[in-house]
Scaffold this active site. Structure first.
Site, PDB file in Angstrom:
ATOM      1  N   GLU A   1      35.184  44.265  30.341  1.00 16.84           N
ATOM      2  CA  GLU A   1      35.947  45.201  31.187  1.00 16.84           C
ATOM      3  C   GLU A   1      35.866  46.632  30.660  1.00 16.84           C
ATOM      4  O   GLU A   1      36.729  47.472  30.925  1.00 16.84           O
ATOM      5  CB  GLU A   1      37.399  44.726  31.339  1.00 16.84           C
ATOM      6  CG  GLU A   1      37.500  43.292  31.847  1.00 16.84           C
ATOM      7  CD  GLU A   1      38.107  43.122  33.235  1.00 16.84           C
ATOM      8  OE1 GLU A   1      38.913  43.955  33.641  1.00 16.84           O
ATOM      9  OE2 GLU A   1      37.770  42.122  33.911  1.00 16.84           O
TER      10      GLU A   1
ATOM     11  N   HIS B   1      44.715  44.396  29.372  1.00 22.25           N
ATOM     12  CA  HIS B   1      43.690  45.206  28.697  1.00 22.25           C
ATOM     13  C   HIS B   1      44.300  45.775  27.423  1.00 22.25           C
ATOM     14  O   HIS B   1      45.504  46.068  27.385  1.00 22.25           O
ATOM     15  CB  HIS B   1      43.255  46.401  29.568  1.00 22.25           C
ATOM     16  CG  HIS B   1      42.378  46.043  30.728  1.00 22.25           C
ATOM     17  ND1 HIS B   1      42.498  46.647  31.955  1.00 22.25           N
ATOM     18  CD2 HIS B   1      41.363  45.165  30.847  1.00 22.25           C
ATOM     19  CE1 HIS B   1      41.593  46.159  32.783  1.00 22.25           C
ATOM     20  NE2 HIS B   1      40.895  45.244  32.141  1.00 22.25           N
TER      21      HIS B   1
ATOM     22  N   CYS C   1      43.890  54.591  32.429  1.00 17.39           N
ATOM     23  CA  CYS C   1      43.041  53.666  33.204  1.00 17.39           C
ATOM     24  C   CYS C   1      42.146  54.444  34.160  1.00 17.39           C
ATOM     25  O   CYS C   1      41.087  53.959  34.564  1.00 17.39           O
ATOM     26  CB  CYS C   1      43.880  52.726  34.060  1.00 17.39           C
ATOM     27  SG  CYS C   1      44.985  51.676  33.141  1.00 17.39           S
TER      28      CYS C   1
HETATM   29  O1  SUG Z   1      41.894  45.344  36.927  1.00 21.76           O
HETATM   30  N1  SUG Z   1      44.377  46.465  39.098  1.00 21.76           N
HETATM   31  C1  SUG Z   1      43.479  46.754  38.004  1.00 21.76           C
HETATM   32  C2  SUG Z   1      44.135  47.703  37.052  1.00 21.76           C
HETATM   33  C3  SUG Z   1      43.142  48.185  36.010  1.00 21.76           C
HETATM   34  C4  SUG Z   1      43.800  48.998  34.954  1.00 21.76           C
HETATM   35  N2  SUG Z   1      42.847  49.492  34.042  1.00 21.76           N
HETATM   36  C5  SUG Z   1      43.026  49.609  32.712  1.00 21.76           C
HETATM   37  N3  SUG Z   1      44.049  49.086  32.104  1.00 21.76           N
HETATM   38  N4  SUG Z   1      42.137  50.237  32.035  1.00 21.76           N
HETATM   39  C6  SUG Z   1      43.054  45.451  37.317  1.00 21.76           C
HETATM   40  O2  SUG Z   1      43.918  44.576  37.165  1.00 21.76           O
HETATM   41  C7  SUG Z   1      44.933  45.514  41.261  1.00 21.76           C
HETATM   42  C8  SUG Z   1      44.274  45.439  42.605  1.00 21.76           C
HETATM   43  C9  SUG Z   1      45.059  44.708  43.640  1.00 21.76           C
HETATM   44  O3  SUG Z   1      45.854  43.856  43.290  1.00 21.76           O
HETATM   45  O4  SUG Z   1      44.848  45.008  44.830  1.00 21.76           O
HETATM   46  C10 SUG Z   1      43.954  45.814  40.171  1.00 21.76           C
HETATM   47  O5  SUG Z   1      42.793  45.476  40.299  1.00 21.76           O
END
Ligand code: SUG
Length: 444
Positions: free
Chosen positions: A173, A247, A377
């Site tokens: 990721e 993460h 993020c």
């Molecule tokens: O991968 N949310 C993302 C959030 C990513 C955050 N990034 C970092 N921490 N670097 C994920 O979980 C939610 C999408 C939805 O539910 O429609 C989502 O993908």
């Protein structure tokens, strides 16, 4: 001398709450609520503009086109009429949501980046993340690999690798699970990779599947030719993952020689962290500034709710004022101001002369936060030399003029509110796809 550029990804017009984030409590809690795409895009853009106004070179990537109707077709779902789209939503809501997802907005998941001076080849190495843990994100890898090549391809000494193979043992990721620590010039760097426990794969609890594996981290370190003496692999605390820390950047952050982490960030990592501090001191002649936050100051659930560790830390380079810039500034989510424990913690950190943090800006990112994405993020950091920054294409470097033009486009083209069911209207879905295409036509 290295300078970190920030690359943020503009939120897409189909931003919605699909409940798809694996182990991501905010995403699960907001599943199927109405979203506000226009506000989401403006909030992200304003955050990026704030960073640019503090003198950090700030770039933007434009949204890839959604929906991915061909992907729905590959899954045997009809996409030729609104009736078929409605049937797809009912038969396979996750697949449907994934086809419209704007999750590419979280640029920290786009890739792992290694500064040229950290790599044996002395080239900048980039591995786009395969993002195979979730339905909606795996499709981003190829799109972002080509965006990164377009932006950074102008550099002579840059290798953009293929994403790691799409198999479960190589779940990756990107920068959300990778940290760089360095001396004041950025020339001496240390790479810290963070992974989850793969034993989880044997359990039936896929809700909190660890998203990064040790095998993926090791493969990236090898292909980037990182110096093993300057590379560390730490295991995420399983208790943190099941508390919603999907993460590492939800529980730990770095900038320059500063490392801030929660006491429950890692499993049995004390020895490795002490070795890191010792190697850092020997290689740079300066101490690693490690701040460990205890559960008594910040309980784990409040760390997740506030996203304190997802604050961005930057070294501002203000050019237009005669007063000296603070050494380091925190860009924290508004939630950190609202929650008493994090407000106290930030006040204490900023007031203390023992660390370089001297100011805080609170930013409202409520639409991204409701899907589990804070300020950090939304950006990818790339360490470059000044001359290299000068060679990057200027069209997507954020300044006041670009901010104004993008604001106008977002206000004109993005829906104010959106529910998943709205996307069953085929004409509307096509109209929203056209918005991303228009943005690319007008701003690339
Ligand atoms: O991968 N949310 C993302 C959030 C990513 C955050 N990034 C970092 N921490 N670097 C994920 O979980 C939610 C999408 C939805 O539910 O429609 C989502 O993908």
């Amino acid at each position: 001398m290295f300078t970190e550029i920030n690359i943020d990804a503009l939120v897409g017009p189909t931003h919605h709450f699909g409940g798809l984030g694996v182990g991501n409590l905010a995403s699960q809690q907001h599943a199927y609520r109405a979203s506000r795409p226009r506000e989401a895009a403006l909030q992200g853009l304003r955050k990026a503009s704030l960073i640019a106004s503090l003198g950090v070179p700030q770039y933007l990537l434009l949204p890839p086109t959604r929906p991915r109707l061909t992907w729905l077709q590959e899954l045997g779902l009809g996409v030729d009429s609104s009736t078929q789209l409605s049937a797809a939503l009912h038969a396979a809501p996750r697949a449907f949501s994934a086809a419209f997802s704007s999750a590419f907005m979280w640029a920290a998941n786009m890739a792992t980046v290694s500064a040229a001076c950290d790599c044996r080849s002395r080239r900048l190495h980039i591995t786009p993340a395969n993002l195979i843990s979730s339905w909606h994100r795996a499709g981003e890898a190829a799109e972002r690999a080509s965006d990164l090549s377009r932006l950074l391809g102008a550099l002579d000494d840059c290798t953009v690798h293929l994403p790691l193979p799409s198999i479960l043992p190589l779940r990756d990721e990107g920068a959300a699970n990778h940290m760089r620590l360095c001396d004041a010039t950025g020339e001496v760097g240390f790479n810290v990779f963070v992974y989850g426990d793969d034993a989880k794969l044997d359990s039936s609890d896929w809700q909190f599947l660890p998203r990064q594996t040790l095998a993926a981290c090791q493969a990236i370190a090898r292909r980037h030719q990182l110096d093993p003496q300057h590379t560390f692999f730490l295991q995420q605390h399983p208790g943190a993952i099941s508390a919603g820390v999907f993460h590492n950047d939800v529980i730990c952050t770095t900038h320059g020689s500063l490392l801030i982490h929660h006491e429950l960030a890692f499993l049995d990592a004390e020895q490795a962290l002490q070795r890191l501090a010792e190697c850092f001191r020997q290689a740079t002649g300066t101490p690693l500034l490690r701040i460990q936050i205890g559960s008594s100051d910040l309980p784990l659930d409040e760390a997740v709710r506030s996203y304190f560790f997802n604050s961005q830390i930057i070294s501002p380079r203000c050019v237009r004022t005669s007063s000296p810039s603070p050494r380091m500034v925190l860009i924290s989510p508004q939630q950190c101001h609202e929650i008493a424990s994090t407000r106290r913690l930030i006040d204490r950190l900023v007031a203390s002369p023992e660390n370089p943090l001297e100011a805080v800006h609170y930013v409202s990112l409520e639409q991204s936060m409701a899907n589990g994405g804070g300020p950090a993020c939304l950006r990818l950091r790339v360490p470059l030399r000044e001359a290299e920054i000068g060679r990057l294409p200027g069209r997507l470097r954020l300044d006041l003029q670009l901010e104004e033009r993008l604001t106008a486009a977002i206000e004109r083209w993005y829906p104010e509110t959106l529910e998943l069911a709205d996307l069953c209207d085929l004409d509307y879905a096509r109209e929203l796809a056209q918005v991303s295409m228009n943005l690319r036509k007008e701003f690339h």
